[in-house]
Structures are given as structure tokens and as C-alpha cells.
Design a protein around this motif. Structure first.
Motif, short mmCIF file in Angstrom:
data_model
loop_
_atom_site.label_atom_id
_atom_site.label_comp_id
_atom_site.label_asym_id
_atom_site.label_seq_id
_atom_site.Cartn_x
_atom_site.Cartn_y
_atom_site.Cartn_z
N THR A 154 0.42 -1.13 0.07
CA THR A 154 0.08 0.59 -0.29
C THR A 154 0.90 1.57 0.38
N VAL A 155 1.70 1.36 1.02
CA VAL A 155 2.45 2.34 0.74
C VAL A 155 3.40 2.41 -0.28
N LEU A 156 3.57 1.22 -1.19
CA LEU A 156 4.53 1.84 -2.40
C LEU A 156 3.41 1.95 -3.12
N HIS A 157 2.28 1.66 -3.11
CA HIS A 157 1.48 1.88 -4.07
C HIS A 157 1.37 3.04 -4.22
N TRP A 158 1.27 4.03 -3.11
CA TRP A 158 0.43 5.15 -2.62
C TRP A 158 1.45 5.83 -3.14
N SER A 159 2.34 5.73 -3.34
CA SER A 159 3.88 6.22 -4.03
C SER A 159 3.72 6.84 -5.22
N ASP A 160 2.82 6.50 -5.90
CA ASP A 160 2.39 6.76 -7.15
C ASP A 160 3.92 6.59 -8.00
N VAL A 161 4.88 6.20 -8.01
CA VAL A 161 5.71 5.86 -8.78
C VAL A 161 6.51 4.53 -8.65
N ILE A 162 5.59 3.32 -8.27
CA ILE A 162 6.32 1.80 -8.25
C ILE A 162 4.85 1.22 -8.51
N GLU A 163 4.69 0.34 -9.41
CA GLU A 163 3.71 -0.11 -9.63
C GLU A 163 3.75 -1.12 -8.21
N VAL A 164 3.04 -1.79 -8.17
CA VAL A 164 2.11 -2.86 -7.56
C VAL A 164 1.31 -3.65 -7.49
N LEU A 165 1.71 -4.86 -7.42
CA LEU A 165 0.81 -6.02 -8.66
C LEU A 165 0.41 -7.04 -7.71
N ASP A 166 -0.22 -8.02 -7.17
CA ASP A 166 0.04 -9.49 -6.77
C ASP A 166 -0.44 -10.17 -8.09
N PHE A 167 0.03 -11.00 -7.89
CA PHE A 167 0.62 -12.17 -8.71
C PHE A 167 -0.36 -12.22 -9.99
#
Length: 180
Positions: A154-167
Motif C-alpha cells: 500500500t505504501v509503495l502503491h500510494w507513492s504513485d511511482v512504483i507499480e504494485v501488483l499481486d501475482f
């Protein structure tokens, strides 16, 4: 060019918990990258402290047998960032990599630090949240109910610069084999 980082999948970490699902996701992603002739780079963490499960010459510092056979290239590090005082940046430059996918251990340390360091160096970064794991729990941080992996994602996603995905999202968006 895309590359996959498989961070700290070592006996001294993996043997401390039940990480079958995380390891299965990592194996599938590794096979997907290899089938597309994209680089798969393993990272090993070493500690100087003799009591560490990752002490340099210990069995704990060795790559876990479930993934060891896939390690064509291994970068060694001694800090949470896979870039600090390593040859990773020059290796990625040599390979022409522009987009890094992050998997491995521990979610809230080496995976997160490497993702942020990669972004700081100009890479597009995709953090595959449930292809990371941690030996730590909500008790470690004295934060009852904390889901570490989800929190970091969530933190990385909210950064709006790192794409966060699940598998599953990774498979849908990036895999050639959509039936994984």
C-alpha cells in the motif's frame, strides 16, 4: 528490457516460515521471464555477524534449493538495498534493463529498499506483493493485526511511482502465459 530480481531467497530466511505460496509464485514468474529470454537476477545477502542466519559461509546464506537451479546470475550484498556497494547497476546497464520486477524476502526490508533504490536510479519498478515474503509478524513490530506485506504494498502503491501488483495481476498484465 525487463528483468526480474529474486531477492534473498536463502535458507536462513526461507527455513524460518511457511513460504510455499510465495515460492510457487516466484518459480512461476522466473519460468515466465526465462521463457521470454529476459534476465533473472538473484541477490544474496551476507552478514558478518556469526550469529546471523545469513553469515557469509553458512548454510543459511546459500540460495534455497527450491529456486537455486534458476540462478544464472547472483549479486551479493550486505545492506537492504541490492544496489548499494554491488555490481547490480552496472549489470543492469550492460543488459539494457529499464524495468525491474521485484520478488523475494524480506518484504519490508530488502524488497522495499531495492524497489525504492531502483526508482531513484530511473527504473520503472513493479513490486509483486504476494511474490514477496517476510519472517516478521505483527508481533515483531508490536502492531496488532499488521499485515506487513499489504502495508508495504500500500505504501509503495500510494507513492504513485512504483507499480504494485499481486501475482494474478502480474499474469494478466505481463505474462505471455495467461493460464498460469
Amino acid at each position: 528490457m525487463q528483468a526480474l530480481l529474486v531477492i534473498d531467497v536463502q535458507n536462513g530466511i526461507v527455513n524460518l516460515g511457511d513460504f510455499q505460496q510465495e515460492l510457487a509464485h516466484m518459480v512461476t514468474i522466473i519460468k515466465d521471464f526465462k521463457s521470454q529470454d529476459k534476465p533473472v537476477i538473484f541477490v544474496r545477502h551476507f552478514d558478518d555477524a556469526k550469529e546471523s542466519p545469513l553469515h557469509k559461509n553458512s548454510v543459511g546464506s546459500e540460495l534455497h534449493p527450491s529456486l537455486k537451479e534458476y540462478a544464472d546470475c547472483v549479486v551479493e550484498k550486505q545492506t537492504p538495498s541490492s544496489f548499494f556497494n554491488t555490481n547490480l547497476a552496472s549489470l543492469l546497464e550492460e543488459l539494457g534493463v529499464k524495468h525491474l520486477f521485484i520478488t523475494g524476502f524480506n518484504t519490508e526490508f530488502c524488497c522495499m529498499f531495492t524497489a525504492i533504490s531502483a526508482f531513484d536510479r530511473g527504473y520503472k519498478v513493479t513490486f509483486i506483493e504476494n511474490a514477496t515474503g517476510t519472517v516478521n509478524t505483527d508481533e515483531t513490530y508490536e502492531m496488532e493485526g499488521l499485515d506487513i506485506r499489504d502495508f508495504i504494498g500500500t505504501v509503495l502503491h500510494w507513492s504513485d511511482v512504483i507499480e504494485v501488483l499481486d501475482f494474478e495481476e502480474y499474469v494478466e498484465q505481463y505474462s505471455l502465459n495467461k493460464t498460469i
